[in-house]
Write an enzyme that holds these catalytic residues in place. Structure first.
Site, PDB file in Angstrom:
ATOM      1  N   GLU A   1      53.456  24.090  60.689  1.00 42.25           N
ATOM      2  CA  GLU A   1      54.159  25.317  60.318  1.00 42.25           C
ATOM      3  C   GLU A   1      54.530  26.196  61.527  1.00 42.25           C
ATOM      4  O   GLU A   1      55.667  26.676  61.600  1.00 42.25           O
ATOM      5  CB  GLU A   1      53.319  26.101  59.300  1.00 42.25           C
ATOM      6  CG  GLU A   1      53.285  25.426  57.935  1.00 42.25           C
ATOM      7  CD  GLU A   1      52.257  26.017  56.997  1.00 42.25           C
ATOM      8  OE1 GLU A   1      51.609  27.014  57.373  1.00 42.25           O
ATOM      9  OE2 GLU A   1      52.085  25.482  55.880  1.00 42.25           O
TER      10      GLU A   1
ATOM     11  N   ASP B   1      58.994  24.058  52.868  1.00 38.89           N
ATOM     12  CA  ASP B   1      57.803  24.821  53.228  1.00 38.89           C
ATOM     13  C   ASP B   1      56.921  24.857  51.990  1.00 38.89           C
ATOM     14  O   ASP B   1      57.201  25.580  51.034  1.00 38.89           O
ATOM     15  CB  ASP B   1      58.195  26.240  53.667  1.00 38.89           C
ATOM     16  CG  ASP B   1      56.985  27.162  53.835  1.00 38.89           C
ATOM     17  OD1 ASP B   1      55.854  26.649  53.901  1.00 38.89           O
ATOM     18  OD2 ASP B   1      57.191  28.393  53.909  1.00 38.89           O
TER      19      ASP B   1
ATOM     20  N   LYS C   1      46.617  24.829  47.294  1.00 35.08           N
ATOM     21  CA  LYS C   1      46.801  24.268  48.633  1.00 35.08           C
ATOM     22  C   LYS C   1      45.537  24.421  49.477  1.00 35.08           C
ATOM     23  O   LYS C   1      45.287  23.617  50.369  1.00 35.08           O
ATOM     24  CB  LYS C   1      47.995  24.948  49.317  1.00 35.08           C
ATOM     25  CG  LYS C   1      48.246  24.471  50.746  1.00 35.08           C
ATOM     26  CD  LYS C   1      49.416  25.189  51.371  1.00 35.08           C
ATOM     27  CE  LYS C   1      49.564  24.881  52.851  1.00 35.08           C
ATOM     28  NZ  LYS C   1      50.716  25.576  53.460  1.00 35.08           N
TER      29      LYS C   1
ATOM     30  N   ASP D   1      50.798  32.861  62.651  1.00 37.96           N
ATOM     31  CA  ASP D   1      51.206  32.484  61.294  1.00 37.96           C
ATOM     32  C   ASP D   1      50.060  32.728  60.321  1.00 37.96           C
ATOM     33  O   ASP D   1      49.120  31.931  60.233  1.00 37.96           O
ATOM     34  CB  ASP D   1      51.618  31.009  61.285  1.00 37.96           C
ATOM     35  CG  ASP D   1      52.142  30.551  59.930  1.00 37.96           C
ATOM     36  OD1 ASP D   1      52.124  31.356  58.981  1.00 37.96           O
ATOM     37  OD2 ASP D   1      52.562  29.387  59.819  1.00 37.96           O
TER      38      ASP D   1
END
Length: 566
Positions: free
Chosen positions: A145, A6, A68, A168
């Site tokens: 994800e 992850d 990211k 999420d």
């Protein structure tokens, strides 16, 4: 050996499917979560993880976080004398996770399943794959994800037929997926989201509250990058405090001055109202695209560290009229799912009955021209060939015609997005094919798009009249030759890397330095004494004495600063 990773905005984690179950792999500090932070120590050594993150406020020009959010862009971050792309920094985090896995498993790790936000576009996915390759990993699959979280949640539900929604909200991105489980199959019905919404944006709300309270007193201090980094750290800590406390003190210290703001949960919720409102539209979009009514959902599953915030949980409760599920660990669900997918890739017998489908998160198509009411041509119009939330792998074809008499070639630009105008979508490539001259509209051209589970896009253009065929494989987001991965990998490998066995000491020292700058008066003097005692023991180079001194330092800092958060 294949592992599941992850790769998060705030924290990353790695796991493996072994002996019929998921094992989460601890880093050198014994923690499952590794902060997605990269930095340089005073001696030029590379720091990854907690030691780097603790230096963010004290050494802002030598530390990088939240990179990211810029994955797939050409934005660079300078650390020391070198510039790094987001994928380079991500590669350094992945390399550390790979090293942790090899130390834990006692064998080389060569392959990985890496998770990405469901709403990552093609450029962002390709950049993530390159980051894995730069870290020395063969990326077996990029896994969305929410789909990974569905695996973690749904593995015990495989005997039932049920629908659920994965909500999420991580540090930098927000994804929503609607999924259905039936007869051992986990099927993604729809995915949508917002790549610029996450915990960092809620931190920005707290920073603005602090600015409104003390901005005039700061003067020119806020122009300093180091001051802004301290604001960010203070906001992060206050937000986490508000997770389980009704009030948090947000304190910033700069050049022997200190400013504090008492933030109540109610005031934070009111200030964050615009962000909470942005959570609603992706949820409605996923339900609409998946043709699912909210009442038909068995569970709303919360994933991502930012879903710990009570204001987010209350917003979700109001949205659905019921409480969300706590069936999965918000910080660990995605890595658990990635490890399960790694087990599926390894064809583990314990997972032979699990089948999973996914969807294409964005529409894919080409630019076309059309004739307006007055006969004038309007170009730059997007024509989707594969629409968003089509189950993948998928192959779809559309037929187009020439628009001008005597036209000798047709040029298609390939785009990804949802806007009617290609100028607002993301260009992925270009393909050109010759056609015989004829009257306008007489020659037809077939365009077929194929999209696989890893996000690989193939475009096949065929002219039936002549049999001419051209093919384009979208392998990279850059025009021209692909970047020299081997050269970049060698450059990253040449960096002086901080040994894993020194991580604990460096992280403790970095935290102590941060606390020294954070506090004033007696508390600062106390931190200075703790640092002095620890450095004295370090100089003796006695491992047992150093371990004991480090624990003493950490306990002393915990009493002043609260426990370290991940």
């Amino acid at each position: 050996m294949i592992i599941g990773i992850d790769l998060g905005t705030t924290n990353s984690a790695v796991g493996v499917w072994r002996d019929g179950k998921v094992e989460l792999i601890p880093n050198s500090l014994g923690a499952v979560l590794t902060p997605s932070a990269v930095g340089l120590d005073d001696d030029g050594a590379l720091l990854v993880g907690l030691a780097a993150r603790e230096r963010r406020s004290t050494h802002p020009t030598l530390t990088a976080t939240t990179f990211k959010r810029y994955m797939g862009s050409t934005r660079t971050t300078r650390l020391g004398k070198q510039d790094y792309l987001p994928e380079d920094l991500s590669a350094l985090v992945l390399a550390r996770l790979k090293a942790d896995a090899e130390a834990y498993l006692g064998q080389p790790v060569t392959e990985a399943v890496i998770t990405v936000p469901a709403y990552f576009n093609d450029k962002q996915r390709k950049a993530t794959r390159r980051a894995g390759e730069l870290a020395g990993l063969k990326v077996e699959r990029l896994l969305n994800e929410p789909t990974a979280a569905a695996l973690a949640y749904g593995i015990h539900e495989l005997g039932d037929e049920t629908r659920f929604l994965v909500f999420d909200l991580g540090g930098g991105t927000f994804d929503v997926s609607v999924l259905e489980i039936f007869e051992g199959v986990i099927e993604v019905r729809a995915s949508t989201g917002d790549n610029q919404l996450g915990g960092e944006d809620f931190n920005a709300v707290l920073v603005q509250m602090m600015r409104e309270a003390h901005g005039k007193a700061w003067g020119k201090a806020e122009a300093d990058f180091g001051f802004r980094q301290r604001l960010q750290v203070a906001a992060e800590k206050a937000r986490r405090t508000l997770t389980d406390q009704p009030v948090a003190d947000m304190t910033v210290t700069w050049q022997d001055e200190s400013w504090t703001l008492e933030v109540t949960a109610e005031a934070f919720e009111a200030a964050a109202a615009p962000l909470l409102a942005r959570l609603r539209e992706p949820v409605l979009g996923a339900l609409r695209d998946g043709s699912v009514q909210a009442a038909a959902l068995k569970e709303i599953v919360l994933v991502g560290g930012a879903t710990r915030m009570p204001i987010v949980r209350r917003a979700v409760t109001r949205m659905f009229g019921r409480f969300p599920s706590n069936a999965v660990h918000p910080d660990e669900a995605v890595v658990i799912g990635a490890a399960i997918q790694a087990g599926l890739k390894a064809r583990d017998a314990a997972l032979k009955d699990v089948v999973m489908t996914d969807v294409c998160p964005y529409s894919l198509g080409v630019d076309i021209a059309e004739t307006g009411p007055g006969g004038a041509l309007r170009d730059g119009i997007f024509s989707p060939v594969i629409e968003r939330n089509t189950v993948v792998p998928a192959s779809r074809m559309s037929v187009f015609s020439t628009i001008q008499p005597g036209q000798r070639k047709v040029v298609f630009n390939v785009f990804q997005g949802e806007s009617r105008l290609v100028a607002d979508n993301i260009r992925l490539g270009r393909i050109e094919i010759p056609v015989p001259p004829a009257r306008a509209g007489e020659i037809q051209v077939e365009v077929r798009f194929s999209y696989d589970v890893n996000g690989l896009i193939e475009v096949d253009v065929h002219v039936p009249h002549t049999g001419e065929r051209r093919q384009l494989v979208i392998v990279d987001d850059q025009d021209g030759p692909p970047p020299d991965l081997e050269q970049r990998r060698a450059a990253l490998a040449a960096l002086k890397v901080n040994p894993r066995d020194q991580d604990a000491n460096r992280a403790a020292s970095a935290r102590a330095a941060r606390c020294y700058e954070l506090f004033l008066g007696e508390r600062r003097a106390h931190v200075a004494e703790l640092i002095s005692r620890f450095e004295t023991v370090l100089d003796r180079q006695d491992p047992r004495a150093i371990d004991a001194a480090r624990q003493e330092l950490i306990h002393g800092l915990d009493a002043l600063d609260g426990e370290t958060f991940l």
